[in-house]
Design an enzyme around this catalytic site. Structure first.
Site, PDB file in Angstrom:
ATOM      1  N   HIS A 236      30.141 -13.646  24.202  1.00 12.60           N
ATOM      2  CA  HIS A 236      31.194 -14.656  24.396  1.00 12.60           C
ATOM      3  C   HIS A 236      32.579 -14.034  24.200  1.00 12.60           C
ATOM      4  O   HIS A 236      33.301 -13.870  25.158  1.00 12.60           O
ATOM      5  CB  HIS A 236      31.013 -15.891  23.506  1.00 12.60           C
ATOM      6  N   ASP A 287      22.141 -17.072  28.783  1.00 13.51           N
ATOM      7  CA  ASP A 287      22.273 -17.693  27.470  1.00 13.51           C
ATOM      8  C   ASP A 287      21.365 -18.921  27.286  1.00 13.51           C
ATOM      9  O   ASP A 287      20.191 -18.776  26.979  1.00 13.51           O
ATOM     10  CB  ASP A 287      23.759 -18.002  27.233  1.00 13.51           C
TER      11      ASP A 287
HETATM   12 ZN    ZN Z   1      23.732 -17.159  22.282  1.00 13.97          ZN
END
Ligand code: ZN
Length: 413
Positions: A236, A287
């Site tokens: 991220h 993810d």
């Molecule tokens: Zn994750």
């Protein structure tokens, strides 16, 4: 003109591209995709989604995990991913008791990768506390937990599993879940070539808590307190100052950007343009698997930036005016260092007869693949020279889907 250019080739039946690495996966979350999209509270956020996810996570055992992972890995292969980095934290029974085989859940993941033929970088996760303040794991988090010694015992148990199709790396769940002393104690005791992945700066609340408890922003703290190098993948890294953006790029670490999940969870937008200008390494991950498609990840990576800046064609380099090619080159360039696999013999073949690719040339085929429509154009996928997808279908698609259907019954009960 570029490395990627050389590896995009026309064959009699289609267009051959390199296999794509999926740098961030929580396989079990595939089973709850599409089931957290109803408003329970006007304040719904990442943190309320996480409660739903924890309730769901509590229902898995090794057999259901195997079935769900096999399904999502087959979907990944059909979409053109040939490697998956599995960030795996469902370690113990739901009440936190280790299974008789403490590696039973990891072995379920390994089995799913072997059954489907995807390359696996297994990243067992160290998860120790419920927040930056050192609070204990909540009831729902207990099955994720280890101390450093327990974690290293699991790691050692998994080392003999390493083979041509599997690598072993380490994941620190996040700075909030791993105290500084534990990180310092663990890292020198890992094999020196093991990839290291960590969730970082996904949410503003996490940045604020880190500022309050460690007097620094998460990425700033990590760069100051760990020897961050090209062994590292920062997952991220959404909320960055320009100094942090430069700092990651300079360290050689890879950022794993997960655009569809970050959009789904309302995380924010990664500062892609500044990071490309700093020559940073990056890749993509599916993810939470609300989408399993490199096309959609790359498309939304670019579209997020267009919506933010009100400009077009953001992800380009001086040597490459094509957005699609620039994106694919970025993904290909980070794949080996983030996953540990060179990806030799991994090939994706796009259907040369598809209407979307009519009259395509080597110069525009990647743009047309990523930015025109929603039919999956992946016709064949080869991993290490073995064909695992033909005519768009995984070799065991039906059997895997029926195992998944059976596993969903207890998960939804
Ligand atoms: Zn994750």
């Amino acid at each position: 003109m570029s490395n990627l250019h050389l590896s995009v080739t026309k064959t009699p039946t289609g267009w051959q591209l390199p296999g794509i690495a999926n740098l961030h996966s929580h396989a079990f979350q595939r089973a709850m995709a599409g089931m957290a999209e109803r408003q329970a509270n006007p304040e719904d956020s990442f943190w309320t989604w996480r409660e739903t996810m924890y309730r769901f996570a509590a229902r898995f055992d090794p057999d259901t995990l195997h079935a769900v992972a096999a399904q999502v890995y087959a979907e990944m292969l059909e979409a053109g991913y040939t490697t998956v980095c599995e960030f795996h934290y469902l370690h113990h029974a739901p009440d936190g008791t280790p299974y008789d085989d403490p590696a039973a859940m990891s072995r379920a993941i390994i089995r799913a990768a072997r059954d489907t033929g995807i390359r696996l970088t297994l990243l067992p996760v160290l998860y120790m506390q419920g927040g930056f303040d050192g609070r204990a794991l909540s009831e729902r988090q207990r099955r994720f937990g280890h101390d450093v010694d327990g974690y290293l015992r699991l790691f050692d148990m998994l080392l003999p599993e390493i083979n041509d199709g599997m690598k072993l790396g380490c994941a620190l769940h996040s700075l909030r879940a791993v105290p500084a002393e534990a990180m310092h104690s663990l890292l020198p005791r890992l094999p020196s070539d093991a990839p290291i992945h960590i969730h970082i700066a996904e949410q503003i609340g996490e940045v604020q808590d880190c500022m309050a408890m460690r007097n620094a922003r998460p990425v700033e703290w990590l760069l100051d307190n760990a020897d961050v190098s090209d062994r590292w993948t920062l997952v991220h890294a959404t909320h960055l100052t320009s100094g942090e953006t430069q700092g990651i790029a300079k360290s050689g670490a890879t950022v794993a950007i997960c655009p569809t999940t970050e959009a789904n969870l309302g995380d924010g937008l990664f500062p892609l343009r500044n990071y490309l200008d700093a020559n940073g390494a990056w890749g993509i991950g599916s993810d939470s698997h609300i989408s399993v498609s490199p096309v959609e990840e790359l498309r939304w990576l670019e579209y997020g930036q267009r919506l933010l800046t009100r400009h077009r064609n953001i992800a380009v380099r001086e040597a490459s005016p094509s957005v699609g090619e620039t994106l694919m080159r970025g993904v290909a360039a980070s794949s080996a260092q983030a996953s540990g696999f060179a990806g030799t013999g991994d090939v994706v073949v796009l259907d040369g007869g598809a209407a979307q690719l009519a009259g395509a040339t080597q110069d525009d085929v990647v743009d047309r693949w990523i930015f025109s429509g929603n039919r999956n154009l992946v016709d064949e996928v080869h991993v290490a020279g073995q064909r695992v997808v033909a005519e768009g279908q995984h070799r065991d698609r039906d059997a895997i889907a029926s195992g998944y259907g059976a596993a969903m019954r207890p998960l939804l009960a």
